[in-house]
Design an enzyme around this catalytic site. Structure first.
Site, PDB file in Angstrom:
ATOM      1  N   THR A   1       0.818  -1.221   0.000  1.00 43.55           N
ATOM      2  CA  THR A   1       0.000   0.000   0.000  1.00 43.55           C
ATOM      3  C   THR A   1       0.854   1.274   0.000  1.00 43.55           C
ATOM      4  N   GLY A   2       2.173   1.121   0.162  1.00 45.73           N
ATOM      5  CA  GLY A   2       3.051   2.287   0.212  1.00 45.73           C
ATOM      6  C   GLY A   2       3.382   2.814  -1.178  1.00 45.73           C
ATOM      7  N   GLN A   3       4.211   3.863  -1.207  1.00 45.25           N
ATOM      8  CA  GLN A   3       4.601   4.446  -2.502  1.00 45.25           C
ATOM      9  C   GLN A   3       5.216   3.383  -3.408  1.00 45.25           C
ATOM     10  N   ASP A   4       6.278   2.717  -2.928  1.00 48.23           N
ATOM     11  CA  ASP A   4       6.999   1.771  -3.789  1.00 48.23           C
ATOM     12  C   ASP A   4       6.146   0.543  -4.087  1.00 48.23           C
TER      13      ASP A   4
ATOM     14  N   LEU B   1       8.890  -4.858   1.414  1.00 45.88           N
ATOM     15  CA  LEU B   1       8.925  -3.389   1.421  1.00 45.88           C
ATOM     16  C   LEU B   1       8.296  -2.816   2.687  1.00 45.88           C
ATOM     17  N   ALA B   2       7.705  -3.647   3.520  1.00 45.91           N
ATOM     18  CA  ALA B   2       6.990  -3.132   4.695  1.00 45.91           C
ATOM     19  C   ALA B   2       7.966  -2.468   5.660  1.00 45.91           C
TER      20      ALA B   2
ATOM     21  N   GLN C   1       8.059   0.829   9.026  1.00 44.54           N
ATOM     22  CA  GLN C   1       7.805   2.157   9.586  1.00 44.54           C
ATOM     23  C   GLN C   1       8.947   2.950   8.978  1.00 44.54           C
ATOM     24  N   SER C   2       8.681   3.675   7.907  1.00 49.21           N
ATOM     25  CA  SER C   2       9.767   4.173   7.058  1.00 49.21           C
ATOM     26  C   SER C   2      10.143   5.621   7.331  1.00 49.21           C
TER      27      SER C   2
ATOM     28  N   SER D   1      18.285   0.684   2.651  1.00 49.36           N
ATOM     29  CA  SER D   1      18.201   2.132   2.501  1.00 49.36           C
ATOM     30  C   SER D   1      19.570   2.806   2.582  1.00 49.36           C
TER      31      SER D   1
ATOM     32  N   GLU E   1      19.995   5.354   4.128  1.00 50.33           N
ATOM     33  CA  GLU E   1      20.117   5.794   5.524  1.00 50.33           C
ATOM     34  C   GLU E   1      21.110   4.916   6.286  1.00 50.33           C
TER      35      GLU E   1
ATOM     36  N   TYR F   1      15.640   3.899  12.876  1.00 51.76           N
ATOM     37  CA  TYR F   1      15.220   3.354  11.578  1.00 51.76           C
ATOM     38  C   TYR F   1      16.422   2.782  10.832  1.00 51.76           C
TER      39      TYR F   1
HETATM   40  P1  NAP Z   1       5.994   3.867   2.622  1.00 52.21           P
HETATM   41  O1  NAP Z   1       5.288   4.643   1.568  1.00 52.21           O
HETATM   42  O2  NAP Z   1       6.107   4.412   3.986  1.00 52.21           O
HETATM   43  O3  NAP Z   1       5.296   2.421   2.683  1.00 52.21           O
HETATM   44  C1  NAP Z   1       5.564   1.527   3.725  1.00 52.21           C
HETATM   45  C2  NAP Z   1       4.660   0.335   3.576  1.00 52.21           C
HETATM   46  O4  NAP Z   1       4.887  -0.558   4.694  1.00 52.21           O
HETATM   47  C3  NAP Z   1       3.159   0.680   3.623  1.00 52.21           C
HETATM   48  O5  NAP Z   1       2.478  -0.197   2.777  1.00 52.21           O
HETATM   49  C4  NAP Z   1       2.801   0.397   5.070  1.00 52.21           C
HETATM   50  O6  NAP Z   1       1.431   0.115   5.263  1.00 52.21           O
HETATM   51  C5  NAP Z   1       3.629  -0.864   5.284  1.00 52.21           C
HETATM   52  N1  NAP Z   1       3.808  -1.193   6.692  1.00 52.21           N
HETATM   53  C6  NAP Z   1       4.198  -0.401   7.705  1.00 52.21           C
HETATM   54  N2  NAP Z   1       4.245  -1.082   8.861  1.00 52.21           N
HETATM   55  C7  NAP Z   1       3.849  -2.358   8.565  1.00 52.21           C
HETATM   56  C8  NAP Z   1       3.660  -3.534   9.320  1.00 52.21           C
HETATM   57  N3  NAP Z   1       3.874  -3.552  10.641  1.00 52.21           N
HETATM   58  N4  NAP Z   1       3.261  -4.663   8.692  1.00 52.21           N
HETATM   59  C9  NAP Z   1       3.011  -4.656   7.353  1.00 52.21           C
HETATM   60  N5  NAP Z   1       3.156  -3.562   6.587  1.00 52.21           N
HETATM   61  C10 NAP Z   1       3.578  -2.434   7.183  1.00 52.21           C
HETATM   62  O7  NAP Z   1       7.483   3.527   2.150  1.00 52.21           O
HETATM   63  P2  NAP Z   1       8.096   3.504   0.648  1.00 52.21           P
HETATM   64  O8  NAP Z   1       8.661   4.846   0.380  1.00 52.21           O
HETATM   65  O9  NAP Z   1       7.126   2.894  -0.265  1.00 52.21           O
HETATM   66  O10 NAP Z   1       9.336   2.537   0.870  1.00 52.21           O
HETATM   67  C11 NAP Z   1       9.206   1.121   0.701  1.00 52.21           C
HETATM   68  C12 NAP Z   1      10.342   0.428   1.442  1.00 52.21           C
HETATM   69  O11 NAP Z   1      11.593   0.885   0.948  1.00 52.21           O
HETATM   70  C13 NAP Z   1      10.377   0.699   2.946  1.00 52.21           C
HETATM   71  O12 NAP Z   1      10.888  -0.463   3.565  1.00 52.21           O
HETATM   72  C14 NAP Z   1      11.377   1.826   3.080  1.00 52.21           C
HETATM   73  O13 NAP Z   1      11.954   1.809   4.374  1.00 52.21           O
HETATM   74  C15 NAP Z   1      12.359   1.459   1.990  1.00 52.21           C
HETATM   75  N6  NAP Z   1      13.097   2.571   1.387  1.00 52.21           N
HETATM   76  C16 NAP Z   1      12.427   3.642   0.881  1.00 52.21           C
HETATM   77  C17 NAP Z   1      13.138   4.653   0.266  1.00 52.21           C
HETATM   78  C18 NAP Z   1      12.455   5.855  -0.311  1.00 52.21           C
HETATM   79  O14 NAP Z   1      13.139   6.856  -0.570  1.00 52.21           O
HETATM   80  N7  NAP Z   1      11.151   5.800  -0.580  1.00 52.21           N
HETATM   81  C19 NAP Z   1      14.540   4.561   0.149  1.00 52.21           C
HETATM   82  C20 NAP Z   1      15.166   3.433   0.677  1.00 52.21           C
HETATM   83  C21 NAP Z   1      14.442   2.433   1.271  1.00 52.21           C
HETATM   84  P3  NAP Z   1       0.360   1.322   5.497  1.00 52.21           P
HETATM   85  O15 NAP Z   1       0.046   1.839   4.123  1.00 52.21           O
HETATM   86  O16 NAP Z   1      -0.759   0.638   6.157  1.00 52.21           O
HETATM   87  O17 NAP Z   1       1.050   2.355   6.347  1.00 52.21           O
HETATM   88  N1  GDD Z   2      10.358  14.784   6.799  1.00 48.41           N
HETATM   89  C1  GDD Z   2      10.872  16.011   6.888  1.00 48.41           C
HETATM   90  N2  GDD Z   2      10.045  17.039   7.255  1.00 48.41           N
HETATM   91  N3  GDD Z   2      12.178  16.204   6.603  1.00 48.41           N
HETATM   92  C2  GDD Z   2      12.658  17.460   6.659  1.00 48.41           C
HETATM   93  C3  GDD Z   2      11.860  18.549   7.013  1.00 48.41           C
HETATM   94  C4  GDD Z   2      10.492  18.326   7.329  1.00 48.41           C
HETATM   95  O1  GDD Z   2       9.734  19.225   7.680  1.00 48.41           O
HETATM   96  N4  GDD Z   2      12.633  19.665   6.965  1.00 48.41           N
HETATM   97  C5  GDD Z   2      13.849  19.293   6.593  1.00 48.41           C
HETATM   98  N5  GDD Z   2      13.893  17.957   6.418  1.00 48.41           N
HETATM   99  C6  GDD Z   2      15.088  17.169   6.060  1.00 48.41           C
HETATM  100  C7  GDD Z   2      15.352  15.996   6.991  1.00 48.41           C
HETATM  101  O2  GDD Z   2      16.002  16.440   8.190  1.00 48.41           O
HETATM  102  C8  GDD Z   2      16.249  15.135   6.117  1.00 48.41           C
HETATM  103  O3  GDD Z   2      17.574  15.538   6.218  1.00 48.41           O
HETATM  104  C9  GDD Z   2      15.742  15.426   4.693  1.00 48.41           C
HETATM  105  O4  GDD Z   2      14.903  16.582   4.794  1.00 48.41           O
HETATM  106  C10 GDD Z   2      14.949  14.289   4.075  1.00 48.41           C
HETATM  107  O5  GDD Z   2      13.949  13.880   4.979  1.00 48.41           O
HETATM  108  P1  GDD Z   2      12.772  12.863   4.550  1.00 48.41           P
HETATM  109  O6  GDD Z   2      12.095  13.343   3.326  1.00 48.41           O
HETATM  110  O7  GDD Z   2      11.960  12.614   5.764  1.00 48.41           O
HETATM  111  O8  GDD Z   2      13.569  11.547   4.087  1.00 48.41           O
HETATM  112  P2  GDD Z   2      14.787  10.763   4.766  1.00 48.41           P
HETATM  113  O9  GDD Z   2      15.979  10.991   3.889  1.00 48.41           O
HETATM  114  O10 GDD Z   2      14.913  11.038   6.194  1.00 48.41           O
HETATM  115  O11 GDD Z   2      14.296   9.251   4.632  1.00 48.41           O
HETATM  116  C11 GDD Z   2      13.712   8.790   3.414  1.00 48.41           C
HETATM  117  O12 GDD Z   2      14.716   8.281   2.574  1.00 48.41           O
HETATM  118  C12 GDD Z   2      15.414   7.122   3.076  1.00 48.41           C
HETATM  119  C13 GDD Z   2      16.477   6.737   2.037  1.00 48.41           C
HETATM  120  O13 GDD Z   2      17.608   7.539   2.213  1.00 48.41           O
HETATM  121  C14 GDD Z   2      12.677   7.717   3.785  1.00 48.41           C
HETATM  122  O14 GDD Z   2      11.969   7.353   2.634  1.00 48.41           O
HETATM  123  C15 GDD Z   2      13.361   6.464   4.327  1.00 48.41           C
HETATM  124  O15 GDD Z   2      12.398   5.436   4.507  1.00 48.41           O
HETATM  125  C16 GDD Z   2      14.420   6.005   3.310  1.00 48.41           C
HETATM  126  O16 GDD Z   2      15.079   4.854   3.780  1.00 48.41           O
END
Ligand code: NAP
Ligand code: GDD
Length: 347
Positions: free
Chosen positions: A10-13, A85-86, A88-89, A133, A135, A156
């Site tokens: 259900t998430g973005q990816d 992909l699940a 708390q991201s 990630s 991160e 995280y």
């Molecule tokens: P997202 O939009 O936050 O989606 C997270 C998904 O995980 C949602 O479907 C959420 O369900 C589900 N989820 C959360 N807690 C769960 C649980 N306890 N059991 C089952 N499902 C659960 O994240 P995303 O951006 O699509 O990212 C997908 C994955 O890639 C994550 O693991 C994230 O950490 C990782 N990642 C993301 C990025 C990025 O930039 N987007 C980069 C590197 C890695 P709900 O919809 O119900 O909340």
């Molecule tokens: N969320 C958020 N909100 N971030 C902010 C804000 C704000 O109001 N203002 C500044 N930032 C800065 C954060 O401090 C961080 O340095 C940067 O913007 C990016 O924050 P996020 O967009 O929350 O993403 P993230 O880089 O912390 O994490 C995302 O990317 C990771 C991959 O590098 C998430 O998608 C993670 O799940 C993923 O692993």
């Protein structure tokens, strides 16, 4: 017909990956958390009732904190590919919900790996993808590649490092096809509204249309390597199609600050953002990741993958989408309709 199981569908990816796999002819199964409101908005365009002929997307209730439930879904879906992909991201939230984040992100992965190990022991070969990630690199200096040591800076990130090493260990210990993707930030109009890119495009679009006056942000100097989620799920799929399971960094190799994102988004809205953006310390993190910039040479040469959407195109795509949302909201409001709030977002 190949079958895939996606946690976090259900998430973005998850929504982009489901779309991609359906287009490739897969039967797709996804795990959905039970919530008191619908959390399947991103899947609506691709979902067909299972009673309709040709339905290929099947959703099952589940949660990665519930290993027994996951095992039942695994047996039912009987997939050849599993994408975990699940999570708390949200990095900032992980400081407030550290134990929960570890349970879902680290131990949740372990639960699934244990189920996959037993599934394999019953003669079922499934390839497993773990969503790692950038991160995990945290304080390590850019550019970061597969050879860069991890230095996590949040609960995280530490949980993702644990999940990464659980995955490597299960690959080596049990000879399973398990691969880690180490993805740098990737965004889209479907990005959650509390991540900085979407928070900015949504906020500036609403300010442009007169629907709000201020946007509160944290650290504007942080630098990220931002790509387009649609491109990144293609890399995820390719990682699981390799002859051998290996780990890959997926990134654009370009890094920009939050301030630069604001400059581009503001210019596209025709807005001087400096008049509307204010700092709120609650958005700062106790330990920040200052600069991420990936070296995805291995993915380029081995997967033949490269990003297609540029940073400028990504910002424009997100702003255009959110301007349209804001226009719809203004039309409704000016016609006297009450706009139904989709939620209130704090972090
Ligand atoms: P997202 O939009 O936050 O989606 C997270 C998904 O995980 C949602 O479907 C959420 O369900 C589900 N989820 C959360 N807690 C769960 C649980 N306890 N059991 C089952 N499902 C659960 O994240 P995303 O951006 O699509 O990212 C997908 C994955 O890639 C994550 O693991 C994230 O950490 C990782 N990642 C993301 C990025 C990025 O930039 N987007 C980069 C590197 C890695 P709900 O919809 O119900 O909340
Ligand atoms: N969320 C958020 N909100 N971030 C902010 C804000 C704000 O109001 N203002 C500044 N930032 C800065 C954060 O401090 C961080 O340095 C940067 O913007 C990016 O924050 P996020 O967009 O929350 O993403 P993230 O880089 O912390 O994490 C995302 O990317 C990771 C991959 O590098 C998430 O998608 C993670 O799940 C993923 O692993």
């Amino acid at each position: 017909m190949k079958r895939a199981l996606i946690t976090g569908i259900t998430g973005q990816d998850g929504s982009f990956l489901a779309e991609l796999l359906l287009a490739k002819g897969y039967q797709v199964h996804g795990i959905v958390r039970r919530a008191s409101t619908f959390n399947t908005e991103r899947l609506a365009p691709i979902y067909h009732d299972r009673h309709e002929a040709g339905a290929a997307l099947f959703l099952h209730y589940g949660d990665v904190s519930d290993g027994a439930g996951f095992r039942r879904v695994l047996d039912l879906a009987h997939p050849e590919e599993i994408y975990n992909l699940a999570a708390q991201s949200h990095v900032r939230v992980s400081f407030d919900q550290a134990e929960y984040t570890a349970d879902v992100v680290a131990t949740g992965t372990l639960r699934i790996l244990e189920a996959v190990r037993d599934y394999a022991a019953r003669g079922n070969a499934a390839r497993f993808y773990q969503a790692g990630s950038s991160e995990m690199f945290g304080a390590a200096s850019p550019p970061q590649s597969e050879a860069t040591p991890f230095y996590p800076r949040s609960p995280y990130a530490a949980s993702k490092v644990a999940a990464h090493w659980y995955s490597v260990n299960y690959r080596e210990a049990y000879g399973l096809f398990i691969a880690n993707g180490i993805l740098f930030n990737h965004e889209s109009p479907r990005r959650g509204e509390t991540f900085v890119t979407r928070k900015i495009t949504r906020g500036l679009a609403r300010i442009t249309l007169g629907l709000q006056s201020k946007l509160y942000l944290g650290n504007l100097e942080a630098r990220r390597d931002w790509g387009y989620a649609g491109d990144y799920v293609e890399a995820i799929w390719r990682i699981l199609q390799q002859p051998q399971p290996e780990d890959f960094v997926i990134a654009t190799g370009e890094s920009h600050s939050v301030r630069e994102f604001l400059d581009l988004a503001g210019a596209h809205c025709g807005l001087d953002w400096t008049k509307h953006v204010e700092t709120d310390p609650r958005y700062f993190r106790p330990t920040e990741v200052n600069a991420l910039c990936g070296d995805a040479s291995k993915a380029r040469s081995r997967l033949g993958w490269e990003p297609r959407v540029s940073f400028e195109e990504l910002v424009k795509m997100m702003v255009d989408h959110d301007l349209e949302l804001a226009r719809q909201e203004r039309t409704l409001t000016s016609a006297g309709h009450k706009v139904i709030e989709r939620g209130v977002a704090q972090p």
